[in-house]
Design an enzyme around this catalytic site. Structure first.
Site, PDB file in Angstrom:
ATOM      1  CB  ALA A   1      -0.038  41.424  29.696  1.00  0.00           C
TER       2      ALA A   1
ATOM      3  N   GLY B   1      -1.460  45.756  27.226  1.00  0.00           N
ATOM      4  CA  GLY B   1      -1.158  46.933  28.688  1.00  0.00           C
ATOM      5  C   GLY B   1      -0.648  48.624  29.067  1.00  0.00           C
TER       6      GLY B   1
ATOM      7  CD  GLU C   1      -5.730  48.133  28.044  1.00  0.00           C
ATOM      8  OE1 GLU C   1      -4.745  47.097  28.872  1.00  0.00           O
ATOM      9  OE2 GLU C   1      -6.845  47.779  28.262  1.00  0.00           O
TER      10      GLU C   1
ATOM     11  CD  GLU D   1      -4.517  44.334  24.503  1.00  0.00           C
ATOM     12  OE1 GLU D   1      -4.795  45.073  23.928  1.00  0.00           O
ATOM     13  OE2 GLU D   1      -4.818  44.911  25.666  1.00  0.00           O
TER      14      GLU D   1
HETATM   15  N1  DAK Z   1       6.565  39.958  27.911  1.00  0.00           N
HETATM   16  C1  DAK Z   1       7.404  39.546  28.081  1.00  0.00           C
HETATM   17  N2  DAK Z   1       8.333  39.393  27.883  1.00  0.00           N
HETATM   18  C2  DAK Z   1       8.277  40.203  26.325  1.00  0.00           C
HETATM   19  C3  DAK Z   1       6.694  40.735  25.806  1.00  0.00           C
HETATM   20  C4  DAK Z   1       5.757  40.827  26.266  1.00  0.00           C
HETATM   21  N3  DAK Z   1       4.656  41.297  26.017  1.00  0.00           N
HETATM   22  N4  DAK Z   1       7.459  41.603  24.817  1.00  0.00           N
HETATM   23  C5  DAK Z   1       8.596  41.550  24.695  1.00  0.00           C
HETATM   24  N5  DAK Z   1       8.796  41.194  25.360  1.00  0.00           N
HETATM   25  C6  DAK Z   1      10.960  39.818  25.460  1.00  0.00           C
HETATM   26  C7  DAK Z   1      10.771  38.925  24.472  1.00  0.00           C
HETATM   27  O1  DAK Z   1       9.904  37.828  25.100  1.00  0.00           O
HETATM   28  C8  DAK Z   1      12.053  38.788  24.960  1.00  0.00           C
HETATM   29  O2  DAK Z   1      12.988  37.668  25.391  1.00  0.00           O
HETATM   30  P1  DAK Z   1      14.653  37.649  24.833  1.00  0.00           P
HETATM   31  O3  DAK Z   1      14.039  36.697  23.901  1.00  0.00           O
HETATM   32  O4  DAK Z   1      14.987  37.851  24.448  1.00  0.00           O
HETATM   33  O5  DAK Z   1      14.293  37.050  26.147  1.00  0.00           O
HETATM   34  C9  DAK Z   1      12.549  40.468  24.687  1.00  0.00           C
HETATM   35  O6  DAK Z   1      11.301  41.051  24.993  1.00  0.00           O
HETATM   36  C10 DAK Z   1      12.612  41.139  23.469  1.00  0.00           C
HETATM   37  O7  DAK Z   1      11.706  40.657  22.595  1.00  0.00           O
HETATM   38  P2  DAK Z   1      12.104  40.386  21.146  1.00  0.00           P
HETATM   39  O8  DAK Z   1      13.595  39.800  20.794  1.00  0.00           O
HETATM   40  O9  DAK Z   1      10.748  40.354  20.149  1.00  0.00           O
HETATM   41  O10 DAK Z   1      12.445  41.447  19.918  1.00  0.00           O
HETATM   42  P3  DAK Z   1      11.560  43.201  18.430  1.00  0.00           P
HETATM   43  O11 DAK Z   1      12.872  44.329  18.533  1.00  0.00           O
HETATM   44  O12 DAK Z   1      11.507  42.114  18.152  1.00  0.00           O
HETATM   45  O13 DAK Z   1       9.940  42.784  18.862  1.00  0.00           O
HETATM   46  C11 DAK Z   1       8.069  43.884  19.913  1.00  0.00           C
HETATM   47  C12 DAK Z   1      10.104  43.946  19.900  1.00  0.00           C
HETATM   48  C13 DAK Z   1       7.834  44.135  21.388  1.00  0.00           C
HETATM   49  C14 DAK Z   1       7.783  44.241  18.700  1.00  0.00           C
HETATM   50  C15 DAK Z   1       8.063  42.099  20.872  1.00  0.00           C
HETATM   51  O14 DAK Z   1       9.014  41.227  22.126  1.00  0.00           O
HETATM   52  C16 DAK Z   1       6.225  41.474  20.738  1.00  0.00           C
HETATM   53  O15 DAK Z   1       5.138  41.726  19.712  1.00  0.00           O
HETATM   54  N6  DAK Z   1       5.977  41.541  22.236  1.00  0.00           N
HETATM   55  C17 DAK Z   1       5.139  41.458  22.731  1.00  0.00           C
HETATM   56  C18 DAK Z   1       3.945  42.591  22.351  1.00  0.00           C
HETATM   57  C19 DAK Z   1       2.321  41.901  22.870  1.00  0.00           C
HETATM   58  O16 DAK Z   1       1.717  41.622  21.919  1.00  0.00           O
HETATM   59  N7  DAK Z   1       2.213  42.568  24.323  1.00  0.00           N
HETATM   60  C20 DAK Z   1       1.037  41.725  24.378  1.00  0.00           C
HETATM   61  C21 DAK Z   1       0.095  43.096  24.183  1.00  0.00           C
HETATM   62  S1  DAK Z   1      -2.010  42.245  25.010  1.00  0.00           S
HETATM   63  C22 DAK Z   1      -4.221  38.040  29.664  1.00  0.00           C
HETATM   64  C23 DAK Z   1      -4.108  37.401  27.266  1.00  0.00           C
HETATM   65  C24 DAK Z   1      -3.725  38.799  27.276  1.00  0.00           C
HETATM   66  C25 DAK Z   1      -3.170  39.632  27.988  1.00  0.00           C
HETATM   67  C26 DAK Z   1      -3.968  39.501  28.733  1.00  0.00           C
HETATM   68  C27 DAK Z   1      -4.079  38.924  29.643  1.00  0.00           C
HETATM   69  N8  DAK Z   1      -5.114  35.877  29.389  1.00  0.00           N
HETATM   70  C28 DAK Z   1      -4.900  35.615  28.863  1.00  0.00           C
HETATM   71  C29 DAK Z   1      -5.369  36.807  30.807  1.00  0.00           C
HETATM   72  C30 DAK Z   1      -2.838  40.826  26.690  1.00  0.00           C
HETATM   73  C31 DAK Z   1      -2.230  42.028  27.454  1.00  0.00           C
HETATM   74  C32 DAK Z   1      -1.550  42.747  26.598  1.00  0.00           C
HETATM   75  O17 DAK Z   1      -0.771  43.382  26.947  1.00  0.00           O
END
Ligand code: DAK
Length: 259
Positions: free
Chosen positions: A69, A115, A118, A138
């Site tokens: 997400a 997501g 998923e 999550e």
């Molecule tokens: N959303 C938005 N932007 C994201 C992103 C994400 N999920 N993942 C990465 N980016 C963006 C980063 O913010 C960064 O943007 P800038 O700072 O350059 O503008 C760019 O992508 C590059 O990311 P990194 O600089 O962090 O790159 P790295 O190679 O160091 O790391 C990474 C890549 C994928 C490991 C890291 O970015 C990361 O950990 N990202 C988050 C992954 C994550 O946790 N995804 C969510 C999965 S759970 C809800 C709450 C939660 C959820 C749903 C609903 N509610 C409150 C209703 C969760 C749902 C999920 O899908």
């Protein structure tokens, strides 16, 4: 060269295969609300397109399939907005790929998180680059996977392993994903797209009806008792008999023997 379909999706259709590229590489192809709406609409369109025999999903940029997400977008919304959005999207999103009759392949070319995983779990077949990283983080964010993983992951890899992965939220690599049976195979990063496309072409070259009926019968195996599934298989087989696709194939085989 990818062809823009919407502002966040590319679409290329060639020789029976539709390649759908999630195109937000600046955000690791995270799922924005707009991208989700576009994907749902496109899946329906591709399922009805007579020129499409199989669909491949991939992420743009080579670093991520999809990082889940869009956390920036979600973080800016109120609980009420998220509640309303989920009420609208959930029923549409939860099965939008898995309910397609055309075979679907996720070509996982990097981060495949939350997501994003998923979404891949909705596909019929997953192929991973050796560089792919998986995870369902999550619970570490105070939620749980709410787009199908609590149901699909145990069916793909078994309940105990699914619990370990979901309850810890830990990341794991492509090799482990292959050992778990989460991906059908792991390939060198640079060959992923070619490999996934070739697989899709092989499937798309088979008679359309038999592929679809086989897919539906296989899906039934996950949702019914064996006796019900065998009944479904029989109906699927009989409907192939009513098409002409098999005739030429069998006649050619028989003719080969006569010659
Ligand atoms: N959303 C938005 N932007 C994201 C992103 C994400 N999920 N993942 C990465 N980016 C963006 C980063 O913010 C960064 O943007 P800038 O700072 O350059 O503008 C760019 O992508 C590059 O990311 P990194 O600089 O962090 O790159 P790295 O190679 O160091 O790391 C990474 C890549 C994928 C490991 C890291 O970015 C990361 O950990 N990202 C988050 C992954 C994550 O946790 N995804 C969510 C999965 S759970 C809800 C709450 C939660 C959820 C749903 C609903 N509610 C409150 C209703 C969760 C749902 C999920 O899908």
């Amino acid at each position: 060269m990818a062809t823009p379909h919407t502002s966040e999706l590319d679409l290329d259709i060639e020789r029976g295969v539709a390649l759908v590229t999630l195109n937000r590489p600046h955000a690791m192809n995270a799922l924005s609300i707009q991208m989700r709406a576009d994907l749902i609409e496109l899946a329906t369109k591709l399922d009805r397109d007579a020129d499409v025999g199989a669909v491949v999903f991939i992420g743009a940029g080579g670093k991520a399939f999809c990082a889940g997400a869009d956390l920036n977008e979600r973080g800016q919304k109120s609980a009420q907005e998220l509640y309303d959005e989920r009420r609208y999207f959930r029923s549409r999103w939860i099965n939008f790929i898995s309910s397609m009759v055309k075979p679907t392949i996720a070509a996982i070319n990097g981060y495949c998180l939350g997501g994003g995983l998923e979404l891949a779990l909705q596909c019929d077949i997953r192929i991973a680059s050796e560089q792919a990283t998986f995870g369902l983080p999550e619970v570490t964010l105070g939620f749980l996977p709410g787009a199908g993983a609590t149901q699909r992951l145990p069916r793909a890899i078994g309940l105990q392993k699914a619990k370990e992965l979901i309850l810890t939220g830990r990341r794991f690599g492509a090799r482990e994903a292959e050992e778990l049976g989460l991906v059908a195979r792991t390939v060198p990063h640079e060959t992923l797209l070619a490999g996934a496309t070739e697989l899709a072409r092989t499937i798309a070259a088979n008679p359309r009806l038999s592929v679809i009926q086989a897919k539906l019968a296989l899906n039934a195996s996950q949702e019914t008792f064996v006796s019900g599934g065998l009944q479904f298989e029989n109906e699927a087989w009989l409907s192939c008999l009513l098409s002409d696709a098999w005739k030429g194939k069998l006649e050619r085989f028989a003719g080969r023997k006569d010659a």
